[in-house]
Every structure is written in C-alpha cells, then in structure tokens.
Write a protein that holds these residues in place. Sequence first.
Motif, PDB file in Angstrom:
ATOM      1  N   ALA A   1      -4.740 -14.457  14.739  1.00 19.82           N
ATOM      2  CA  ALA A   1      -5.179 -15.783  14.867  1.00 19.82           C
ATOM      3  C   ALA A   1      -4.220 -16.592  14.397  1.00 19.82           C
ATOM      4  CB  ALA A   1      -6.668 -16.045  14.242  1.00 19.82           C
ATOM      5  N   ILE A   2      -4.283 -17.765  14.644  1.00 21.74           N
ATOM      6  CA  ILE A   2      -3.112 -18.779  14.183  1.00 21.74           C
ATOM      7  C   ILE A   2      -3.948 -19.983  13.509  1.00 21.74           C
ATOM      8  CG2 ILE A   2      -1.107 -20.205  14.686  1.00 21.74           C
ATOM      9  CD1 ILE A   2      -0.565 -18.605  17.214  1.00 21.74           C
TER      10      ILE A   2
ATOM     11  N   GLY B   1      -5.432 -25.504   3.552  1.00 17.10           N
ATOM     12  CA  GLY B   1      -6.397 -26.801   3.513  1.00 17.10           C
ATOM     13  C   GLY B   1      -7.533 -26.658   2.727  1.00 17.10           C
ATOM     14  N   THR B   2      -7.273 -25.432   1.676  1.00 17.20           N
ATOM     15  CA  THR B   2      -8.188 -25.423   0.790  1.00 17.20           C
ATOM     16  C   THR B   2      -7.692 -25.321  -0.636  1.00 17.20           C
ATOM     17  OG1 THR B   2      -8.039 -22.899   0.773  1.00 17.20           O
ATOM     18  CG2 THR B   2      -9.830 -24.001   2.089  1.00 17.20           C
TER      19      THR B   2
ATOM     20  N   TYR C   1      -6.970 -27.470  14.443  1.00 18.24           N
ATOM     21  CA  TYR C   1      -7.203 -27.375  13.106  1.00 18.24           C
ATOM     22  C   TYR C   1      -8.852 -27.491  12.986  1.00 18.24           C
ATOM     23  CZ  TYR C   1      -7.541 -28.796   8.189  1.00 18.24           C
ATOM     24  OH  TYR C   1      -7.949 -28.799   6.929  1.00 18.24           O
ATOM     25  N   GLY C   2      -9.400 -26.466  12.256  1.00 17.07           N
ATOM     26  CA  GLY C   2     -10.805 -26.211  11.853  1.00 17.07           C
ATOM     27  C   GLY C   2     -11.228 -25.589  13.039  1.00 17.07           C
ATOM     28  N   LEU C   3     -10.573 -25.258  14.017  1.00 15.50           N
ATOM     29  CA  LEU C   3     -11.512 -24.554  15.245  1.00 15.50           C
ATOM     30  C   LEU C   3     -11.339 -23.100  15.350  1.00 15.50           C
ATOM     31  CD1 LEU C   3     -10.472 -27.202  18.226  1.00 15.50           C
ATOM     32  CD2 LEU C   3     -12.423 -27.039  16.997  1.00 15.50           C
ATOM     33  N   PRO C   4     -12.330 -22.350  15.738  1.00 14.56           N
ATOM     34  CA  PRO C   4     -12.092 -20.801  15.626  1.00 14.56           C
ATOM     35  C   PRO C   4     -11.090 -20.635  16.800  1.00 14.56           C
ATOM     36  CG  PRO C   4     -14.353 -21.691  16.622  1.00 14.56           C
ATOM     37  CD  PRO C   4     -13.603 -22.881  15.946  1.00 14.56           C
ATOM     38  N   GLU C   5     -10.295 -19.840  16.665  1.00 20.97           N
ATOM     39  CA  GLU C   5      -9.237 -19.878  17.617  1.00 20.97           C
ATOM     40  C   GLU C   5      -9.424 -18.247  18.056  1.00 20.97           C
ATOM     41  OE1 GLU C   5      -5.078 -19.015  19.003  1.00 20.97           O
ATOM     42  OE2 GLU C   5      -5.263 -18.272  17.108  1.00 20.97           O
TER      43      GLU C   5
ATOM     44  N   TYR D   1      -1.715 -25.899   9.702  1.00 23.54           N
ATOM     45  CA  TYR D   1      -1.886 -26.437   8.371  1.00 23.54           C
ATOM     46  C   TYR D   1      -2.502 -27.940   8.395  1.00 23.54           C
ATOM     47  CZ  TYR D   1       1.542 -23.366   6.177  1.00 23.54           C
ATOM     48  OH  TYR D   1       2.407 -22.363   5.479  1.00 23.54           O
ATOM     49  N   THR D   2      -2.380 -28.715   9.182  1.00 22.66           N
ATOM     50  CA  THR D   2      -2.949 -30.124   9.107  1.00 22.66           C
ATOM     51  C   THR D   2      -3.977 -30.383  10.027  1.00 22.66           C
ATOM     52  OG1 THR D   2      -1.286 -31.275  10.436  1.00 22.66           O
ATOM     53  CG2 THR D   2      -0.656 -30.973   8.220  1.00 22.66           C
ATOM     54  N   HIS D   3      -4.557 -31.508   9.914  1.00 24.52           N
ATOM     55  CA  HIS D   3      -5.605 -32.111  10.732  1.00 24.52           C
ATOM     56  C   HIS D   3      -4.980 -32.721  12.074  1.00 24.52           C
ATOM     57  CE1 HIS D   3      -4.842 -35.581   8.375  1.00 24.52           C
ATOM     58  NE2 HIS D   3      -5.380 -36.212   9.365  1.00 24.52           N
ATOM     59  N   TRP D   4      -3.708 -32.738  12.154  1.00 20.79           N
ATOM     60  CA  TRP D   4      -3.115 -33.545  13.192  1.00 20.79           C
ATOM     61  C   TRP D   4      -3.115 -32.523  14.316  1.00 20.79           C
ATOM     62  CZ3 TRP D   4      -2.794 -38.314  12.276  1.00 20.79           C
ATOM     63  CH2 TRP D   4      -2.592 -38.715  10.826  1.00 20.79           C
ATOM     64  N   CYS D   5      -3.063 -31.225  14.138  1.00 20.85           N
ATOM     65  CA  CYS D   5      -2.670 -30.266  15.238  1.00 20.85           C
ATOM     66  C   CYS D   5      -4.390 -30.373  15.934  1.00 20.85           C
ATOM     67  CB  CYS D   5      -2.514 -28.928  14.679  1.00 20.85           C
ATOM     68  SG  CYS D   5      -2.275 -27.758  16.034  1.00 20.85           S
TER      69      CYS D   5
END
Length: 132
Positions: free
Chosen positions: A68-69, A130-131, A79-83, A72-76
């Motif tokens: 999975a990929i 992100g953590t 981000y935060g979605l299960p890939e 790094y940032t919330h701009w993508c």
Amino acid sequence: LAALDGKIPRRAMAAAAACAAVIGSFHLLEAGYDIASFWRMNSIRDAALRTEIAAMEQPLAQTLTTSAIEPYTHWCGAYGLPEIREDGGDSIGLCRAKWYGVGSLVAQETRTYPFPGQTNTAYENGERPGTD
C-alpha cells in the motif's frame, strides 16, 4: 487598498498579502511534491502488478500481494484513506482485485516515500507518517 486612508494601513495590508502569498507558495510546493510522489509510486506499482498478472496462467484464482502507499500530507487526495489493506476481503480489496482481474489483492506492507527501489525504512522501523 486604495480606499484606505494613509500609507501605513496600505503598507500593512500589502505586507500581509505578500506574507500570505509566500506561505501559499510553500504549501503549493509541498502539495505538488506529495501528489506527484503518490502518483509516481502508484504508476510504478500499477505497471508491476500488470506485468505480474500477465505472467499468470489463471489470474482469477490467484491472490496478488503488493504494498500500500501512504501519502505524507493531507494535500494528497489519498491521505487517510484505506488504499490497499492486508485483508483482501474488504470492499476496497475486492474492488481492486476485480479491476485487475485477480482473485484478491492484499498489501503486505505500507510504503511511504521514497520511490520504490530506494531504501524504505519507515515501515520497518514502525514509523507512521502523520503521527508525531
């Protein structure tokens, strides 16, 4: 700016606008790098998966293992979605498996940047983007 009386308020507004433009430029560069990096890693993984599937005799009976990929940032947008998850039976894994024409698609690890082919120690060290 022209409606403000005096030079000091106009200069203050112009300075604030310039600062906002500089900060916005840094965020634009950060966002561009993150989105481009995610896209590049996804393209490389997609090509590798398609090559592996082409070599299979019965792809519908196979479980395909990949990584999975994680951006790094919330701009993508990813981000935060299960890939892709370790469980190939969830809806995302089933959808992706159907897209590629295989029985199931699972992730054995989650990769962060750098690009594939370079050392990626973040996952092995237990670091998660992100953590902090």
